[in-house]
Design a protein around this motif. Structure first.
Motif, PDB file in Angstrom:
ATOM      1  N   THR A  51       0.712  -1.041   0.202  1.00 36.54           N
ATOM      2  CA  THR A  51       0.112   0.161   0.175  1.00 36.54           C
ATOM      3  C   THR A  51       0.804   1.321  -0.003  1.00 36.54           C
ATOM      4  O   THR A  51       0.551   2.276  -0.836  1.00 36.54           O
ATOM      5  CB  THR A  51      -0.663   0.001   1.180  1.00 36.54           C
ATOM      6  N   GLY A  52       1.966   1.196   0.821  1.00 38.02           N
ATOM      7  CA  GLY A  52       2.792   2.236   0.648  1.00 38.02           C
ATOM      8  C   GLY A  52       3.555   2.794  -0.381  1.00 38.02           C
ATOM      9  O   GLY A  52       3.823   3.675  -1.155  1.00 38.02           O
ATOM     10  N   GLY A  55       1.000   3.921  -3.016  1.00 38.79           N
ATOM     11  CA  GLY A  55       0.635   5.415  -2.540  1.00 38.79           C
ATOM     12  C   GLY A  55       1.883   6.308  -3.269  1.00 38.79           C
ATOM     13  O   GLY A  55       1.634   7.303  -3.987  1.00 38.79           O
ATOM     14  N   VAL A  56       3.069   5.854  -2.955  1.00 37.82           N
ATOM     15  CA  VAL A  56       4.265   6.568  -3.475  1.00 37.82           C
ATOM     16  C   VAL A  56       4.276   6.503  -4.834  1.00 37.82           C
ATOM     17  O   VAL A  56       4.603   7.689  -5.681  1.00 37.82           O
ATOM     18  CB  VAL A  56       5.655   5.925  -3.117  1.00 37.82           C
ATOM     19  N   MET A  58       1.902   6.263  -7.101  1.00 33.87           N
ATOM     20  CA  MET A  58       0.710   7.263  -7.555  1.00 33.87           C
ATOM     21  C   MET A  58       0.955   8.642  -7.538  1.00 33.87           C
ATOM     22  O   MET A  58       0.795   9.439  -8.584  1.00 33.87           O
ATOM     23  CB  MET A  58      -0.564   7.105  -6.672  1.00 33.87           C
ATOM     24  N   ILE A  59       1.514   9.233  -6.491  1.00 31.15           N
ATOM     25  CA  ILE A  59       2.218  10.550  -6.283  1.00 31.15           C
ATOM     26  C   ILE A  59       3.192  10.836  -7.181  1.00 31.15           C
ATOM     27  O   ILE A  59       3.209  11.879  -8.202  1.00 31.15           O
ATOM     28  CB  ILE A  59       2.659  10.905  -4.812  1.00 31.15           C
TER      29      ILE A  59
END
Length: 152
Positions: A51-52, A55-56, A58-59
């Motif tokens: 998940t981390g 998230g990274v 996607m950003i």
């Protein structure tokens, strides 16, 4: 210059895998043991690591793809937005089966070669042989080659 940056990024990635415990196949196998969910030893930590990472990513995509070109290359090397094909599905299935049996995927396996263990060496050797065989089969059956890695 780009090779040094690639090395640094790989070093940060590998360090993250070690800190998160993802270079330990037992930890990965404990996550994949869904039978342990009702009562026992299921380890959800890989879920948090993934998940981390998502998230990274996607950003990162949002920040990077607004640029006209990458910092260290002439153009972005993105795969075409095509439908999944037999080659992709077969590769994904083999990856998942290998991951579930051995507890390694390529990144953590390479890290584990450095941090110790004959199982990691055997896995990486088998992975490299499998990659060579897949490339040879693709050439023999006139499949389009995989996208080349960007060169500096």
């Amino acid at each position: 210059m780009s090779v040094a940056i690639q090395f640094l990024v790989g070093l940060v990635f590998g360090t993250g895998l070690i800190v998160a415990g993802m270079a330990d196949p037992a930890k990965v196998l404990a996550f994949l043991d869904l039978g342990a969910i009702p009562g026992g030893n299921w380890d959800p930590s890989l879920l948090f690591v993934m998940t981390g990472g998502i998230g990274v990513t996607m950003i990162g995509y949002r920040l990077v793809l607004v640029r006209s070109r990458p910092l260290l290359a002439d153009r972005f090397a993105l795969p075409p937005a095509n439908r999944p094909d037999v080659r992709l599905v077969t590769g994904a299935a083999l990856f998942g089966i290998g991951w579930g049996l051995a507890g390694f995927c390529p990144g953590p396996a390479l890290v584990s070669v450095v941090t110790g263990g004959l199982p990691a060496l055997v896995f990486v050797a088998a992975m490299l042989i499998g990659m060579a065989l897949a490339r040879r089969l693709a050439i023999r059956h006139a499949l389009p080659p995989p996208l080349p890695l960007p060169r500096s």
